[in-house]
Design a protein around this motif. Structure first.
Motif, PDB file in Angstrom:
ATOM      1  N   LEU A  11       0.843  -1.190   0.000  1.00 53.54           N
ATOM      2  CA  LEU A  11       0.000   0.000   0.000  1.00 53.54           C
ATOM      3  C   LEU A  11       0.878   1.240   0.000  1.00 53.54           C
ATOM      4  CD1 LEU A  11      -2.990   0.716   0.085  1.00 53.54           C
ATOM      5  CD2 LEU A  11      -2.806   0.809   2.565  1.00 53.54           C
ATOM      6  N   ASN A  13      -0.418   4.075  -1.754  1.00 56.61           N
ATOM      7  CA  ASN A  13      -1.418   5.114  -1.885  1.00 56.61           C
ATOM      8  C   ASN A  13      -2.619   4.727  -1.025  1.00 56.61           C
ATOM      9  OD1 ASN A  13      -3.563   6.682  -2.737  1.00 56.61           O
ATOM     10  ND2 ASN A  13      -3.012   6.585  -4.898  1.00 56.61           N
ATOM     11  N   LYS A  15      -5.498   5.594  -1.001  1.00 55.12           N
ATOM     12  CA  LYS A  15      -6.756   5.486  -1.736  1.00 55.12           C
ATOM     13  C   LYS A  15      -7.086   4.025  -2.032  1.00 55.12           C
ATOM     14  CE  LYS A  15      -6.010   9.925  -3.919  1.00 55.12           C
ATOM     15  NZ  LYS A  15      -5.471  10.571  -5.089  1.00 55.12           N
ATOM     16  N   GLU A  16      -6.089   3.158  -2.066  1.00 58.27           N
ATOM     17  CA  GLU A  16      -6.289   1.734  -2.350  1.00 58.27           C
ATOM     18  C   GLU A  16      -6.631   0.927  -1.093  1.00 58.27           C
ATOM     19  OE1 GLU A  16      -6.386   0.416  -5.284  1.00 58.27           O
ATOM     20  OE2 GLU A  16      -5.575   2.030  -6.482  1.00 58.27           O
ATOM     21  N   ARG A  19     -10.047  -0.917  -0.934  1.00 56.18           N
ATOM     22  CA  ARG A  19     -10.043  -2.035  -1.886  1.00 56.18           C
ATOM     23  C   ARG A  19      -9.348  -3.253  -1.282  1.00 56.18           C
ATOM     24  NH1 ARG A  19      -7.008  -1.956  -7.751  1.00 56.18           N
ATOM     25  NH2 ARG A  19      -7.284  -4.147  -8.181  1.00 56.18           N
ATOM     26  N   SER A 174       3.271  -2.657  -5.560  1.00 53.05           N
ATOM     27  CA  SER A 174       2.296  -1.585  -5.335  1.00 53.05           C
ATOM     28  C   SER A 174       1.421  -1.391  -6.572  1.00 53.05           C
ATOM     29  CB  SER A 174       3.026  -0.285  -4.976  1.00 53.05           C
ATOM     30  OG  SER A 174       3.888   0.098  -6.031  1.00 53.05           O
ATOM     31  N   PRO A 176      -1.707  -2.172  -8.340  1.00 56.50           N
ATOM     32  CA  PRO A 176      -2.998  -2.792  -8.036  1.00 56.50           C
ATOM     33  C   PRO A 176      -3.458  -3.820  -9.063  1.00 56.50           C
ATOM     34  CG  PRO A 176      -3.111  -0.423  -7.658  1.00 56.50           C
ATOM     35  CD  PRO A 176      -1.788  -0.717  -8.319  1.00 56.50           C
ATOM     36  N   TRP A 179      -2.453  -7.271  -8.061  1.00 55.80           N
ATOM     37  CA  TRP A 179      -2.906  -7.795  -6.780  1.00 55.80           C
ATOM     38  C   TRP A 179      -3.942  -8.907  -6.929  1.00 55.80           C
ATOM     39  CZ3 TRP A 179      -4.064  -2.523  -3.988  1.00 55.80           C
ATOM     40  CH2 TRP A 179      -2.852  -1.870  -3.742  1.00 55.80           C
TER      41      TRP A 179
END
Length: 181
Positions: A11, A13, A15-16, A19, A174, A176, A179
């Motif tokens: 992580l 950011n 903002k993620e 999620r 990092s 996304p 992921w």
């Protein structure tokens, strides 16, 4: 020792964060965060049944000495840490945290020097950056016997596969889009 496998979301950011709370991942690695934010984010992650690994070198406002670790262990309660520094890994091991020593591959001399340090400290895992050099992943594992996580510059599914083919047990990223389990 916890077993780390597969893609480990990093992580970078916040903002993620939401999620990741809703994802199938067991672990979240916090890369950069301010000390004042840490307790709230870790509490929310644990409430969502996530295990938390903190890159302690990059926590803004935290001094990673014995007192800083006492604060981390008593107040924040992470499951593990990532650090480039052997003394920090030793402190974390003393506090029974999962330890990942981050190793930057700059040149052959740095590689040999870091392997010597790692063999003294014995972290649970070694994270190699950049993680797109399969031959070195294998070499580090052969010289230490410690499972290797590949991270840094992993941008595509092909990069992920190259790292696995080189012997990495897990991938930290990092990105996304990588992921997805």
């Amino acid at each position: 020792m916890a077993e780390l496998r597969g893609v480990l979301p990093v992580l970078r950011n916040m903002k993620e964060f939401e999620r990741l709370l809703d994802s199938e991942h067991d672990y979240i690695i916090f890369l950069e965060i301010r000390l004042a934010q840490l307790k709230g984010f870790v509490k929310a992650a644990k409430k969502a049944k996530k295990k938390v690994i903190l890159h302690v070198d990059l926590i803004q406002g935290l001094k990673t000495d014995a007192y800083g670790f006492e604060f981390l262990v008593r107040e924040i309660k992470p499951n593990g840490i990532v650090s480039t520094r052997s003394n920090v890994i030793a402190l974390a091991k003393k506090n029974r945290l999962l330890t990942i020593q981050r190793l930057f591959l700059l040149d052959s001399q740095a590689l040999e020097h870091n392997i010597n340090l790692i063999n003294q400290v014995k972290p649970d895992y070694i994270e190699i950056l950049p993680g797109i050099i399969p031959g070195v992943i294998e070499e580090v594992y052969e010289k230490t016997g410690i499972p290797v996580i590949a991270g840094g510059l992993i941008r595509t599914k092909e990069d992920v596969q190259l790292a696995y083919d080189g012997g990495a047990v897990a991938i930290s990223t990092s990105q996304p889009e990588l992921w997805i389990l």
